[in-house]
Design an enzyme around this catalytic site. Structure first.
Site, PDB file in Angstrom:
ATOM      1  N   GLU A 173     -98.388  24.060  28.450  1.00  0.00           N
ATOM      2  CA  GLU A 173     -97.597  23.933  29.697  1.00  0.00           C
ATOM      3  C   GLU A 173     -96.112  23.708  29.421  1.00  0.00           C
ATOM      4  O   GLU A 173     -95.494  22.783  29.965  1.00  0.00           O
ATOM      5  CB  GLU A 173     -98.158  22.809  30.576  1.00  0.00           C
ATOM      6  CG  GLU A 173     -99.544  23.116  31.091  1.00  0.00           C
ATOM      7  CD  GLU A 173    -100.052  22.163  32.168  1.00  0.00           C
ATOM      8  OE1 GLU A 173     -99.419  21.122  32.418  1.00  0.00           O
ATOM      9  OE2 GLU A 173    -101.097  22.477  32.775  1.00  0.00           O
ATOM     10  N   GLU A 293    -107.427  25.712  31.261  1.00  0.00           N
ATOM     11  CA  GLU A 293    -107.638  24.478  32.042  1.00  0.00           C
ATOM     12  C   GLU A 293    -108.003  24.892  33.454  1.00  0.00           C
ATOM     13  O   GLU A 293    -107.196  25.560  34.122  1.00  0.00           O
ATOM     14  CB  GLU A 293    -106.383  23.598  32.063  1.00  0.00           C
ATOM     15  CG  GLU A 293    -106.092  22.933  30.738  1.00  0.00           C
ATOM     16  CD  GLU A 293    -104.943  21.922  30.815  1.00  0.00           C
ATOM     17  OE1 GLU A 293    -104.754  21.294  31.884  1.00  0.00           O
ATOM     18  OE2 GLU A 293    -104.238  21.785  29.804  1.00  0.00           O
TER      19      GLU A 293
HETATM   20  O1  AHR Z   1    -106.028  18.078  32.048  1.00  0.00           O
HETATM   21  C1  AHR Z   1    -105.063  17.138  32.392  1.00  0.00           C
HETATM   22  C2  AHR Z   1    -103.637  17.643  32.210  1.00  0.00           C
HETATM   23  O2  AHR Z   1    -103.401  18.664  33.136  1.00  0.00           O
HETATM   24  C3  AHR Z   1    -103.311  18.279  30.886  1.00  0.00           C
HETATM   25  O3  AHR Z   1    -102.923  17.349  29.934  1.00  0.00           O
HETATM   26  C4  AHR Z   1    -102.167  19.181  31.213  1.00  0.00           C
HETATM   27  O4  AHR Z   1    -102.091  20.295  30.372  1.00  0.00           O
HETATM   28  C5  AHR Z   1    -102.390  19.546  32.662  1.00  0.00           C
HETATM   29  O5  AHR Z   1    -101.246  19.375  33.421  1.00  0.00           O
END
Ligand code: AHR
Length: 501
Positions: A173, A293
């Site tokens: 990110e 994610e």
């Molecule tokens: O999964 C929780 C967080 O969400 C992670 O650390 C990040 O990559 C995302 O913003």
């Protein structure tokens, strides 16, 4: 019309489903590692402190690959802190989650845990506070057989065989201002390309994932994709996507249940960006997607006020409801539907932190509502995605247009010969559902339904089986068709096996 029809073209394969679509994620965050997967002294833990009850649940989920060590955490992580004798590992401040990291669990411990869990590692390198050198150092430590300083260090630490990590994320990110060492698209694209080239000098066959936008609402959405891909298209194999859907952002239940359409749009738009850069740069290869994610996550629903610099506080622990499981199922269907471009997906996360598995320290581990749709798909949604055509009643939505009441996909597993239909009824009414297969002779072997009259129902340590899938009686097929009722607000898995002559 309130009935729906799914036509299944049994010999038309839309995509081979990559086994890594059923991946997950463990970050050094909250209690994911400490008192999640690692808890020395827990009654079920082995000599290395790996929790046996949690390992059993992860093996049950059949998770093919786990991303580690972050997430936001990785962008200020020094991997060297987490290897070697535990008594010599430094305590550090983790700026991402304002906690203290003891480093009692690190890279080698994770590799050992992966072997015990029957899963493969997906590692992320720190491109926030670090760069090319530290990334290739970690790669050498993990993958070089021996005879160099870092590979010998691994051997001295007790790991003679290389960990042989094939899949690597180039940061996390990096478009987000919350990220330690946040970068502009130009800065990140350049750094990612340089890191990727150096990593490939070590091993040209590694698979590398470039950071896409953190979410679809980012101000740099699509510009980020374009610029980063223009810098690093040839140097990488996958572009990442992240998506968390939150009940708190929805106007009402219907809006929340329709929210997987946001993920659908995100996937289509990201594919468009990849193909634009491919065409503009006259590249030959196709860029695949790593949805590394995804989950339902509502930050209003968990405690957020922990003292700064605590050790493994219970951050991001969300009790998932039946309603969440329906939205989660819609997200799972999006991933499956796009299996031709999405090769990797990580349910974020796996234990305690926005997770399908919850634990208490010293106590039990149990399955949340979202455990079950993932389990169904991970167990039976392997092999190939079949071509289908779905007609469903639909409701108009101000942002997404027509939202179908039923969403469904069908898969074929060449090993078992089975076809499995995964179907979500997001409407508040029971709906008739017809399926027609164009070829072969089939018998229904299982219809499993996840539903609960109380959409707020959750599983807890005292009631771990409040929401579980129940078997509906399998139906007699009429020729190559069947008709059933999909219960209101339910997730369904219907398995068909070939009928012997
Ligand atoms: O999964 C929780 C967080 O969400 C992670 O650390 C990040 O990559 C995302 O913003």
């Amino acid at each position: 019309m309130n009935s729906s029809l799914l036509r299944i073209f049994t010999r038309d394969i839309t995509a081979a489903i990559d086994t890594r679509l059923y991946g997950s994620f463990i970050e050094h965050l909250g209690r994911a590692v400490y008192t999640g997967i690692y808890e020395p002294g827990h009654p079920t833990s082995d000599a290395d402190g790996l929790r046996g009850d949690v390992l059993d649940l992860i093996r049950e989920l059949n998770v093919s690959m786990v991303r580690y060590p972050g997430g936001n955490f990785v962008s200020n992580y020094r991997w060297e802190d987490g290897v070697g004798p535990r008594s010599e590992r430094p305590r550090r401040l983790d700026l991402a989650w304002t906690t203290t990291e003891t480093n009692l669990f690190g890279t080698d411990d994770f590799m050992q845990w992966c072997r015990a869990a029957g899963t493969a590692p997906m590692m992320a390198v720190n491109l926030g506070t670090r760069g090319v050198q530290e990334a290739i150092d970690l790669l050498e430590y993990c993958n070089h057989p021996g005879g160099s300083a870092l590979s010998e260090r691994r051997i001295r630490n007790g790991y003679r065989d290389p960990h042989d990590v094939r899949l690597w994320c180039l940061g996390n990110e990096m478009d987000g201002p919350w990220q330690t060492g946040h970068k502009t698209a130009e800065e990140y694209g350049r750094l990612a390309a340089e890191t990727a080239r150096a990593m490939r000098q070590f091993d040209p066959n590694l698979e590398l994932v470039l950071c896409g936008s953190s979410h679809r609402g980012m101000p740099t959405w699509m510009d980020w994709e374009r610029i980063v891909l223009e810098e690093a298209y040839d140097a990488s194999d996958y572009l990442s996507l992240h998506c968390y859907l939150a009940e708190g952002s929805a106007r009402n239940d219907a809006d929340y249940l329709a929210s997987p359409l946001r993920m659908e749009a995100q996937i289509c738009e990201t594919i468009a960006a990849c193909d634009f850069v491919k065409a503009r740069g006259r590249h030959k290869k196709t860029m695949f997607l790593s949805f590394d994610e995804w989950n339902v996550w509502d930050s209003r629903r968990h405690e957020n006020n922990f003292p700064r610099w605590s050790e493994a506080p219970g951050q991001l622990e969300q009790n998932y409801t039946m309603k969440d499981a329906l939205v989660f199922s819609g997200m799972l269907l999006c991933l499956l539907r796009h299996a031709d471009r999405i090769r990797i997906a990580c349910l974020a996360q796996l234990v305690n932190v926005i997770a399908p598995i919850l634990t208490t320290s010293g106590g039990a581990a149990w399955r949340q509502t979202i455990f079950y749709p993932y389990l169904h798909a991970s167990r039976h949604g392997r092999g190939a995605l079949l071509d289908t055509r779905l007609d469903s009643p639909a409701e108009d939505h101000p942002e997404w247009g027509q939202v179908p009441a039923i969403d469904a996909v069908a898969t074929h597993d060449p090993d078992s010969g089975e076809i499995t239909i995964f179907a979500l009824n997001r409407s508040p009414q029971d709906l008739p559902f017809q399926a027609h297969l164009d070829h072969g002779a089939w018998t229904m072997v299982e219809h499993s339904v996840l539903a609960d009259e109380d959409l707020e129902a959750t599983n807890t340590s005292t009631q771990p089986d409040r929401v579980i899938p129940r078997a509906a009686p399998p139906l007699q097929m009429e020729g190559r068709s069947f008709e059933t009722n999909l219960r209101r607000l339910s997730w369904n898995m219907i398995r068909l096996c070939p009928r012997s002559a």
